[in-house]
Design a protein around this motif. Structure first.
Motif, PDB file in Angstrom:
ATOM      1  N   PRO A   3       0.805  -1.233   0.000  1.00 23.51           N
ATOM      2  CA  PRO A   3       0.000   0.000   0.000  1.00 23.51           C
ATOM      3  C   PRO A   3       0.833   1.275   0.000  1.00 23.51           C
ATOM      4  CG  PRO A   3      -0.367  -1.281   2.001  1.00 23.51           C
ATOM      5  CD  PRO A   3       0.519  -2.093   1.147  1.00 23.51           C
ATOM      6  N   LEU A   6       1.111   2.710  -3.328  1.00 31.30           N
ATOM      7  CA  LEU A   6      -0.084   3.332  -3.905  1.00 31.30           C
ATOM      8  C   LEU A   6      -0.274   4.749  -3.398  1.00 31.30           C
ATOM      9  CD1 LEU A   6      -2.730   0.500  -3.926  1.00 31.30           C
ATOM     10  CD2 LEU A   6      -1.784   1.689  -5.869  1.00 31.30           C
ATOM     11  N   ASN A   7       0.541   5.153  -2.437  1.00 29.43           N
ATOM     12  CA  ASN A   7       0.439   6.518  -1.920  1.00 29.43           C
ATOM     13  C   ASN A   7       0.776   7.526  -3.011  1.00 29.43           C
ATOM     14  OD1 ASN A   7       1.891   8.954  -0.685  1.00 29.43           O
ATOM     15  ND2 ASN A   7       0.707   8.134   1.003  1.00 29.43           N
ATOM     16  N   THR A   8      -0.052   8.561  -3.118  1.00 30.27           N
ATOM     17  CA  THR A   8       0.121   9.528  -4.198  1.00 30.27           C
ATOM     18  C   THR A   8       1.528  10.107  -4.241  1.00 30.27           C
ATOM     19  OG1 THR A   8      -2.110  10.182  -3.641  1.00 30.27           O
ATOM     20  CG2 THR A   8      -0.951  11.529  -5.247  1.00 30.27           C
ATOM     21  N   GLN A  11       4.214   7.632  -5.280  1.00 30.23           N
ATOM     22  CA  GLN A  11       4.153   7.358  -6.719  1.00 30.23           C
ATOM     23  C   GLN A  11       4.789   8.477  -7.521  1.00 30.23           C
ATOM     24  OE1 GLN A  11       0.161   6.511  -7.977  1.00 30.23           O
ATOM     25  NE2 GLN A  11       0.566   4.325  -7.955  1.00 30.23           N
ATOM     26  N   THR A  84       0.960   8.164   9.016  1.00 24.81           N
ATOM     27  CA  THR A  84      -0.336   7.594   9.394  1.00 24.81           C
ATOM     28  C   THR A  84      -0.430   6.130   8.984  1.00 24.81           C
ATOM     29  OG1 THR A  84      -1.177   8.515   7.345  1.00 24.81           O
ATOM     30  CG2 THR A  84      -1.695   9.713   9.348  1.00 24.81           C
ATOM     31  N   LEU A  85       0.340   5.738   7.963  1.00 20.50           N
ATOM     32  CA  LEU A  85       0.231   4.365   7.471  1.00 20.50           C
ATOM     33  C   LEU A  85       1.100   3.397   8.252  1.00 20.50           C
ATOM     34  CD1 LEU A  85       0.215   4.740   3.583  1.00 20.50           C
ATOM     35  CD2 LEU A  85      -1.601   3.909   5.018  1.00 20.50           C
TER      36      LEU A  85
ATOM     37  N   LYS B 240      -5.706   5.555  15.606  1.00 18.50           N
ATOM     38  CA  LYS B 240      -4.681   5.604  14.559  1.00 18.50           C
ATOM     39  C   LYS B 240      -4.917   4.533  13.503  1.00 18.50           C
ATOM     40  CE  LYS B 240       0.015   6.306  13.539  1.00 18.50           C
ATOM     41  NZ  LYS B 240       1.303   5.694  13.508  1.00 18.50           N
ATOM     42  N   ALA B 244      -5.493   5.073   9.634  1.00 14.07           N
ATOM     43  CA  ALA B 244      -4.673   4.390   8.637  1.00 14.07           C
ATOM     44  C   ALA B 244      -5.553   3.663   7.626  1.00 14.07           C
ATOM     45  CB  ALA B 244      -3.729   3.406   9.321  1.00 14.07           C
ATOM     46  N   ASP B 247      -6.860   6.203   5.311  1.00 12.99           N
ATOM     47  CA  ASP B 247      -5.753   6.639   4.485  1.00 12.99           C
ATOM     48  C   ASP B 247      -5.483   5.636   3.379  1.00 12.99           C
ATOM     49  OD1 ASP B 247      -4.477   9.017   4.769  1.00 12.99           O
ATOM     50  OD2 ASP B 247      -2.564   8.083   5.293  1.00 12.99           O
ATOM     51  N   GLU B 248      -5.529   4.355   3.779  1.00 12.94           N
ATOM     52  CA  GLU B 248      -5.252   3.303   2.818  1.00 12.94           C
ATOM     53  C   GLU B 248      -6.290   3.300   1.711  1.00 12.94           C
ATOM     54  OE1 GLU B 248      -3.979  -0.213   5.172  1.00 12.94           O
ATOM     55  OE2 GLU B 248      -4.250  -1.210   3.233  1.00 12.94           O
ATOM     56  N   ASN B 251      -5.598   6.159  -0.514  1.00 11.58           N
ATOM     57  CA  ASN B 251      -4.409   5.876  -1.297  1.00 11.58           C
ATOM     58  C   ASN B 251      -4.727   4.930  -2.433  1.00 11.58           C
ATOM     59  OD1 ASN B 251      -2.530   7.433  -0.122  1.00 11.58           O
ATOM     60  ND2 ASN B 251      -1.921   5.916   1.385  1.00 11.58           N
ATOM     61  N   PHE B 252      -5.604   3.969  -2.143  1.00  8.47           N
ATOM     62  CA  PHE B 252      -5.940   2.996  -3.160  1.00  8.47           C
ATOM     63  C   PHE B 252      -6.625   3.683  -4.343  1.00  8.47           C
ATOM     64  CE2 PHE B 252      -8.664  -0.210  -5.064  1.00  8.47           C
ATOM     65  CZ  PHE B 252      -7.709  -1.160  -5.346  1.00  8.47           C
ATOM     66  N   ASN B 254      -6.639   6.953  -5.084  1.00  4.85           N
ATOM     67  CA  ASN B 254      -5.699   7.881  -5.714  1.00  4.85           C
ATOM     68  C   ASN B 254      -4.660   7.148  -6.541  1.00  4.85           C
ATOM     69  OD1 ASN B 254      -6.499  10.383  -5.111  1.00  4.85           O
ATOM     70  ND2 ASN B 254      -5.248  10.622  -3.285  1.00  4.85           N
ATOM     71  N   GLY B 255      -4.143   6.059  -5.957  1.00  2.00           N
ATOM     72  CA  GLY B 255      -3.084   5.318  -6.619  1.00  2.00           C
ATOM     73  C   GLY B 255      -3.573   4.719  -7.919  1.00  2.00           C
ATOM     74  N   PHE B 256      -4.787   4.216  -7.887  1.00  2.43           N
ATOM     75  CA  PHE B 256      -5.370   3.629  -9.081  1.00  2.43           C
ATOM     76  C   PHE B 256      -5.542   4.703 -10.149  1.00  2.43           C
ATOM     77  CE2 PHE B 256      -8.832   1.629 -11.488  1.00  2.43           C
ATOM     78  CZ  PHE B 256      -8.218   0.409 -11.711  1.00  2.43           C
ATOM     79  N   LEU B 258      -3.905   7.514 -10.369  1.00  3.84           N
ATOM     80  CA  LEU B 258      -2.601   7.997 -10.841  1.00  3.84           C
ATOM     81  C   LEU B 258      -1.966   7.029 -11.829  1.00  3.84           C
ATOM     82  CD1 LEU B 258      -0.716   9.644  -7.880  1.00  3.84           C
ATOM     83  CD2 LEU B 258      -1.558  10.664  -9.961  1.00  3.84           C
TER      84      LEU B 258
END
Lengths: 322, 392
Positions: A3, A6-8, A11, A84-85, B240, B244, B247-248, B251-252, B254-256, B258
């Motif tokens: 994961p 996959l963080n903006t 990347q 945070t991750l 937390k 997280a 956030d994940e 991220n998923f 956004n990541g996809f 991007l």
């Protein structure tokens, strides 16, 4: 898929570094070619072509340097945002120690920026002269930079690819703060002696630079960097955080502290790098670099004033020392 | 460096031949617009969720049996309170109520109105509601979305829930929840704890979970360990961890996005490369004249460099500005649903303007690096072209 990847920010960071590397490979091949075939006295077509290609290498490296310079704070910002991750991490200190590649990567990065800025300076003086006097040094240095950047890129991917988000890491107070009474400072210094040393090295360094004692100034700027690191982490930082137990070089990059870390570390490394680069240039190339040395000294002075101001502002607002 | 003459030249080559740059700028603005819209939406929603979570309790204690959540006996409260460093433990009764097996679902929250902690929190939400009157009958507070859903089905002032035991319980709609944090509360119904127990089938003496606070940050990890060792089937979820998890998920998405966007960028770079190669070959003559007039390769490279910087900055500011209007003023129609989904009572979110360094620098780097990379070689080629050849 991890994961983290996959963080903006991660990347974009890796994407940027990879594009730069493609250009570096191009520049590397061309510079090898140039180094082998270069003959300034020749009037052949080949030599003419090489001179034009040399401009391509310069253009590429200017581009790479400009982007690398932007990517360094972006890198710090990225690992800071990963906290945070990663379980247990409160700031970049925890994230960077998530695996063994992190700190190595940071050192290599700083070293690359140092060498690249030195290269830029040599290039500047090389282009000023009409007959490319520092040609061989310039391209030889580039090949060294290329090896370093290869290492850096590998570390980039190794670091971000191997952050385990299920493995708790230590936060900065565990890494820097609680040492169970052991003295973290070098040479068995205590805080007071360290501060005296910090300011006296700064004054000595300024005098050395102004009186052009180059070799001693080079040694002192290294020493200053070393002592400054400890002074910021173990003394000035506590005033930034307004907490005597909070010792961390990374938390000050966060929004809570108005991103002051970028100013503090930026001016310190910028100043020391610029000073050292100018002295190295002068010794190796024998050119007059006194102007850039003064700029370096100015940046170092900005650094010293900033950290001192943080302490003094705290003193005046709260009426007490920490 | 730039002096007045060169500045004049720069202005001429950027604005005097604006038609030559028009396509590049339009394409760039489009690319930046798409990228920044998505990043703005995601950072705004992320901000809303994070601030909503800030007000939540530090830890949640659940019971897990066979990998599924089980009801927690109230007797656990005693064990939890005994651990030092823990503050304001409160039991919660909540669960999902499905209107039909695969239909919409409400989030039912049972509140013990005699518990002072819960009362404080609730009075913050409902403020004006008269609690005594509320408690006198089977009353509930519903979110605006739920209310309108019920109204459409002719439940204007009450709704009959089918309890877990199979009997119907009629609840009056007492008031509507205020619309402050719609993102997390769009399907919420708040009712007295006893009614909630009946509807959700939670036995007397049992609750869904406990929430608690740990005021000292440094103790959190330690207390989590201590809680986990209380019972063999306990599960502790910290704030937390939920942050997280959110956030994940961001991220998923956004990541996809991007990853797909990079393909677009590759195409964009290719077009730029082609375009600059072509447009510069028509410019060759002009460059030849400059060279013949005594400009060096360095001068031409500098001029072209500033030209590119002007184009990049111009399109960046325009693209980001348009995205700002689209996302924060027009509230991002269509694109918003990628992030919010529209399954169960899709929330009416007003995107709060969040412009952070992270989004802005990411957009700039992601756009500027490929841009410069794709025009670097064409620019160099034109700068080193031989004046004699160029004039032919």
């Amino acid at each position: 898929m991890n994961p983290i990847l996959l963080n903006t920010q991660v990347q974009i960071y890796l994407f940027g570094e990879s594009i730069l590397y493609i250009f570096m490979i191009m520049a590397f091949i061309i510079s090898l070619h140039i180094l082998l075939k270069w003959d300034f006295d020749s009037f052949s077509d080949e030599q003419y072509r090489l001179e034009r290609r040399s401009y391509l290498v310069i253009t590429i490296l200017l581009f790479v340097f400009a982007v690398k310079f932007m990517l360094l704070p972006y890198f710090v910002f990225t690992i800071d945002s990963l906290n945070t991750l990663v379980p247990g991490a409160m700031c970049a200190a925890g994230v960077i120690s998530a695996n063994s590649y992190g700190l190595e990567l940071l050192f290599v990065k700083l070293f690359v920026v140092f060498i690249l800025s030195w290269w830029l300076m040599i290039n500047y003086y090389d282009l000023q002269a009409k007959n490319y006097p520092f040609f061989k040094i310039k391209y030889g240095l580039y090949i060294a930079v290329f090896v370093l950047i290869t290492l850096e890129l590998w570390l980039d991917f190794a670091y971000f690819g191997n952050i385990d988000i299920h493995q708790p890491v230590s936060c900065c107070s565990a890494l820097f703060g609680q040492l169970e009474g052991a003295n973290p400072l070098p040479f068995g210094l205590d805080t007071k002696t360290m501060l005296i040393l910090f300011y006296s090295i700064f004054v000595t360094l300024a005098i050395l630079i102004l009186t052009k004692q180059d070799i001693t100034a080079l040694i002192f700027s290294g020493l200053f960097l070393y002592i400054s690191y400890y002074s910021v982490v173990y003394f000035f930082g506590t005033y930034v955080y307004e907490l005597p137990t909070h010792k961390c070089p990374f938390c000050m990059f966060q929004k809570e502290y108005h991103y002051i870390g970028y100013l503090i570390w930026g001016s310190l490394f910028g100043g020391v790098f610029l000073t050292a680069d100018s002295i190295l240039c002068k010794k190796v190339l024998n050119v007059d670099t006194s102007k850039s040395k003064i700029y370096g000294l100015l940046l170092i002075t900005v650094f010293v004033f900033t950290v001192s101001a943080v302490v003094l502002i705290y003193r005046f607002q709260n009426g007490t020392w920490l | 460096m730039l002096n007045r003459v060169k500045l004049h030249f720069l202005a001429l080559s950027v604005f005097g031949e604006s038609s030559r740059h028009l396509a590049t700028v339009l394409l760039s603005v489009l690319v930046i617009f798409i990228l920044s819209s998505v990043l703005f939406i995601s950072s705004s929603i992320k901000y809303t969720v994070t601030t909503a979570l800030e007000n939540e309790a530090d830890m949640t204690v659940q019971r897990v049996r066979g990998g599924m959540l089980a009801q927690v006996p109230l007797s656990w409260e005693k064990d939890i309170v005994n651990i030092r460093g823990i503050d304001s433990v409160s039991p919660r009764v909540w669960g999902r109520y499905f209107t039909k097996p695969k239909g919409k679902s409400f989030l039912i929250i049972g509140v013990d109105f005699l518990d002072s902690n819960a009362n404080k929190a609730l009075s913050k939400i409902v403020g004006s509601t008269d609690l005594k009157k509320f408690l006198n009958a089977h009353n509930m507070l519903v979110s605006a979305k739920v209310k309108s859903w019920m109204k459409k089905r002719f439940y204007t002032d009450s709704y009959s829930f089918l309890s877990a035991d199979g009997e119907f319980i009629k609840m009056n709609i007492y008031a509507t929840l205020p619309k402050n944090s719609d993102l997390l509360s769009n399907d919420v119904i708040i009712m007295p704890i006893d009614d909630a127990r009946k509807i959700l089938g939670i036995k007397e003496g049992y609750v869904t979970d406990f929430v608690l606070n740990v005021p000292n940050d440094a103790q959190k990890v330690f207390i989590e360990d201590k809680l986990s060792s209380l019972h063999f089937d306990i599960r502790v979820v910290s704030k937390k961890e939920s942050l997280a998890a959110y956030d994940e998920s961001f991220n998923f998405r956004n990541g996809f996005f991007l990853t797909l966007f990079m393909i677009l960028l590759a195409t964009f770079s290719l077009i730029l490369y082609q375009r600059y190669t072509q447009s510069y070959s028509t410019q060759k003559r002009q460059i030849g004249i400059y060279r013949a007039l005594g400009w060096s390769i360095k001068d031409i490279l500098t001029l072209k460099f500033y030209e590119i910087v002007v184009i990049i900055l111009g399109s960046y500011v325009t693209g980001v500005g348009l995205a700002y209007i689209f996302v924060y003023i027009a509230n991002a129609p269509v694109l918003r649903d990628i992030f919010l989904g529209s399954g169960n009572f899709s929330p009416d979110v007003v995107l709060i303007p969040v412009i952070d360094f992270s989004a802005l620098s990411s957009i700039f780097l992601l756009y500027a690096i490929p841009f410069v990379a794709s025009v670097l070689i064409p620019v160099w080629k034109i700068a080193v072209s031989d004046p004699k050849e160029a004039m032919l």
